[in-house]
Write an enzyme that holds these catalytic residues in place. Structure first.
Site, PDB file in Angstrom:
ATOM      1  N   LYS A  73       9.369  14.078  35.609  1.00  0.00           N
ATOM      2  CA  LYS A  73       9.068  12.824  34.901  1.00  0.00           C
ATOM      3  C   LYS A  73       9.403  11.560  35.695  1.00  0.00           C
ATOM      4  O   LYS A  73       8.768  10.531  35.509  1.00  0.00           O
ATOM      5  CB  LYS A  73       9.843  12.788  33.584  1.00  0.00           C
ATOM      6  CG  LYS A  73       9.291  13.694  32.512  1.00  0.00           C
ATOM      7  CD  LYS A  73      10.130  13.544  31.261  1.00  0.00           C
ATOM      8  CE  LYS A  73       9.541  14.322  30.123  1.00  0.00           C
ATOM      9  NZ  LYS A  73      10.297  14.123  28.876  1.00  0.00           N
ATOM     10  N   ASP A 109       7.437   9.569  24.866  1.00  0.00           N
ATOM     11  CA  ASP A 109       8.703  10.010  24.246  1.00  0.00           C
ATOM     12  C   ASP A 109       9.290   8.871  23.414  1.00  0.00           C
ATOM     13  O   ASP A 109       9.877   9.101  22.353  1.00  0.00           O
ATOM     14  CB  ASP A 109       9.729  10.421  25.315  1.00  0.00           C
ATOM     15  CG  ASP A 109       9.416  11.774  25.921  1.00  0.00           C
ATOM     16  OD1 ASP A 109       8.677  12.558  25.290  1.00  0.00           O
ATOM     17  OD2 ASP A 109       9.907  12.055  27.034  1.00  0.00           O
TER      18      ASP A 109
HETATM   19  P1  NAP Z   1      16.983  15.552  32.612  1.00  0.00           P
HETATM   20  O1  NAP Z   1      16.383  14.264  33.058  1.00  0.00           O
HETATM   21  O2  NAP Z   1      17.001  16.705  33.548  1.00  0.00           O
HETATM   22  O3  NAP Z   1      18.497  15.240  32.161  1.00  0.00           O
HETATM   23  C1  NAP Z   1      19.330  16.308  31.807  1.00  0.00           C
HETATM   24  C2  NAP Z   1      20.626  15.769  31.234  1.00  0.00           C
HETATM   25  O4  NAP Z   1      21.378  16.898  30.759  1.00  0.00           O
HETATM   26  C3  NAP Z   1      21.511  15.050  32.247  1.00  0.00           C
HETATM   27  O5  NAP Z   1      22.226  14.032  31.581  1.00  0.00           O
HETATM   28  C4  NAP Z   1      22.468  16.171  32.699  1.00  0.00           C
HETATM   29  O6  NAP Z   1      23.732  15.700  33.147  1.00  0.00           O
HETATM   30  C5  NAP Z   1      22.668  16.903  31.399  1.00  0.00           C
HETATM   31  N1  NAP Z   1      23.065  18.296  31.599  1.00  0.00           N
HETATM   32  C6  NAP Z   1      22.326  19.292  32.142  1.00  0.00           C
HETATM   33  N2  NAP Z   1      23.041  20.447  32.160  1.00  0.00           N
HETATM   34  C7  NAP Z   1      24.239  20.152  31.605  1.00  0.00           C
HETATM   35  C8  NAP Z   1      25.413  20.915  31.351  1.00  0.00           C
HETATM   36  N3  NAP Z   1      25.483  22.202  31.664  1.00  0.00           N
HETATM   37  N4  NAP Z   1      26.460  20.293  30.784  1.00  0.00           N
HETATM   38  C9  NAP Z   1      26.402  18.991  30.454  1.00  0.00           C
HETATM   39  N5  NAP Z   1      25.322  18.204  30.672  1.00  0.00           N
HETATM   40  C10 NAP Z   1      24.254  18.794  31.250  1.00  0.00           C
HETATM   41  O7  NAP Z   1      16.295  16.090  31.272  1.00  0.00           O
HETATM   42  P2  NAP Z   1      15.516  15.252  30.148  1.00  0.00           P
HETATM   43  O8  NAP Z   1      14.089  15.134  30.497  1.00  0.00           O
HETATM   44  O9  NAP Z   1      16.271  14.016  29.888  1.00  0.00           O
HETATM   45  O10 NAP Z   1      15.589  16.270  28.900  1.00  0.00           O
HETATM   46  C11 NAP Z   1      16.790  16.456  28.191  1.00  0.00           C
HETATM   47  C12 NAP Z   1      16.526  17.266  26.928  1.00  0.00           C
HETATM   48  O11 NAP Z   1      15.660  16.539  26.043  1.00  0.00           O
HETATM   49  C13 NAP Z   1      15.854  18.613  27.179  1.00  0.00           C
HETATM   50  O12 NAP Z   1      16.492  19.582  26.379  1.00  0.00           O
HETATM   51  C14 NAP Z   1      14.441  18.409  26.693  1.00  0.00           C
HETATM   52  O13 NAP Z   1      13.849  19.592  26.186  1.00  0.00           O
HETATM   53  C15 NAP Z   1      14.658  17.408  25.564  1.00  0.00           C
HETATM   54  N6  NAP Z   1      13.435  16.627  25.287  1.00  0.00           N
HETATM   55  C16 NAP Z   1      12.866  16.766  24.062  1.00  0.00           C
HETATM   56  C17 NAP Z   1      11.729  16.043  23.759  1.00  0.00           C
HETATM   57  C18 NAP Z   1      11.094  16.179  22.389  1.00  0.00           C
HETATM   58  O14 NAP Z   1       9.927  15.802  22.247  1.00  0.00           O
HETATM   59  N7  NAP Z   1      11.801  16.654  21.392  1.00  0.00           N
HETATM   60  C19 NAP Z   1      11.152  15.198  24.712  1.00  0.00           C
HETATM   61  C20 NAP Z   1      11.782  15.067  25.949  1.00  0.00           C
HETATM   62  C21 NAP Z   1      12.925  15.789  26.240  1.00  0.00           C
HETATM   63  P3  NAP Z   1      23.956  15.286  34.707  1.00  0.00           P
HETATM   64  O15 NAP Z   1      23.493  13.871  34.831  1.00  0.00           O
HETATM   65  O16 NAP Z   1      25.421  15.438  34.905  1.00  0.00           O
HETATM   66  O17 NAP Z   1      23.156  16.243  35.547  1.00  0.00           O
END
Ligand code: NAP
Length: 294
Positions: A73, A109
């Site tokens: 993204k 989003d």
């Molecule tokens: P991203 O950019 O990869 O960010 C991931 C986040 O999770 C970062 O803050 C990361 O922390 C943290 N993280 C990952 N593994 C972790 C762990 N083991 N312990 C603690 N923190 C951890 O992902 P994203 O695009 O923001 O997506 C995040 C979530 O939102 C996903 O589950 C996704 O499915 C969901 N989502 C849902 C929708 C919907 O329509 N409902 C839309 C978009 C996203 P660090 O910075 O320390 O790496």
């Protein structure tokens, strides 16, 4: 079910890695069928090293557009021609539209987050809120909160605190807001911050399928009955984190509504037609139940 594809059939789809468990193909193809639109939506598993070629393919193959999911993204932005206002501020794109050879980037989003939180606007406005995470979707949450909900203060808790600090610098500059506090994710220390927040949002991947036993915190005192707790994760529909918050009386909301609302906005950008979201929601719940039972 449609029986044939013709030379005018428009191709749309999803790129990400991995994408095996995405519900987007189901949502989009079902909506296209309901509206009898001559489009087809396909998932493409694109690892990071193929991202640039995949963007070139949108133009070479004449795709109408794509959804973009983890982990592309943010990195996809440099390959696009223009960004919408929200995509530019958030710094992440989840929808591309091929506008006669010009690649436009959007972030739908943000729309999904507005639709999910709107019923709680009175509670969120002028209150303390906490966002856990500092990735692309946390940025979309913070943009939406600042643009539409005007909270008093935003706490950001993240595993890597430095990423939360970078996010704060970006938003302070772009949206002229400075009531941020950042914290490292360390559950015993985060208890006070969480329990003093009217809204808590989990925007991390913690607890997402298949790691459904993982949770951001298992400290019950972090939650209370005056809170809204929103987890962006939609698989499972109610994460362990939400189950714990609910057990302490908090009002909990999972990521399914956001998923459908962001999909509806993307659908509209590609087709110009409104998605019949209530019909989709019913069907999607059946689809999820059937697939999780297998
Ligand atoms: P991203 O950019 O990869 O960010 C991931 C986040 O999770 C970062 O803050 C990361 O922390 C943290 N993280 C990952 N593994 C972790 C762990 N083991 N312990 C603690 N923190 C951890 O992902 P994203 O695009 O923001 O997506 C995040 C979530 O939102 C996903 O589950 C996704 O499915 C969901 N989502 C849902 C929708 C919907 O329509 N409902 C839309 C978009 C996203 P660090 O910075 O320390 O790496």
């Amino acid at each position: 079910m449609r029986e044939s594809f013709f030379e005018n059939t428009e191709l749309i789809g999803l790129i990400g890695h991995p994408i095996k468990h995405s519900y987007s193909p189901f949502i989009q193809n079902y909506a296209l069928e309901l509206k009898q639109l001559d489009f087809v939506y396909l998932p493409f598993d694109v690892p990071a090293e193929n991202l640039k070629i995949a963007v070139t393919a949108i133009l070479a193959l004449g795709l109408k557009g794509l959804n973009v999911t983890l982990p592309h993204k943010e990195k996809i932005i440099k390959f696009l021609d223009e960004l919408s206002e929200e995509a530019s501020i958030i710094g992440a794109v989840n929808t591309i539209v091929n506008d006669h050879g010009k690649l436009m980037g959007y972030n739908t989003d943000a729309h999904g987050i507005i639709e999910t939180l709107l019923p709680f606007k009175d509670i969120v406005t002028n209150s303390n809120v906490t966002v856990i995470g500092a990735g692309g979707s946390a940025r979309a949450v913070i943009y939406t909160l600042l643009r539409h909900f005007k909270p008093e203060m935003i706490n950001i808790i993240n595993r890597t605190q430095q990423k939360a600090d970078t996010l704060v610098n970006d938003f302070s500059l772009k949206m002229r807001y400075d009531s941020f506090h950042t914290f490292e994710l360390f559950p015993p220390d985060n208890k006070e911050t969480l329990s003093n927040s009217k809204l808590i949002v989990n925007a991390t991947t913690m607890g997402m399928f298949p790691d459904v036993e993982d949770t951001i915190t298992d400290i019950e005192d972090s939650f209370n009955e005056e809170q809204i707790v929103f987890d962006l994760i939609y698989n499972p529909t109610k994460t362990k984190f939400l189950q714990m918050a609910e057990s302490q009386g908090a009002k909990v909301v999972g990521g399914l509504q956001m998923l459908i609302s962001q999909a509806a906005k993307s659908f509209e950008l590609w087709t110009g037609v409104e998605m019949p979201t209530s019909e989709i929601a019913g069907k999607l719940e059946n689809y999820i139940q059937k697939n999780s039972a297998q």
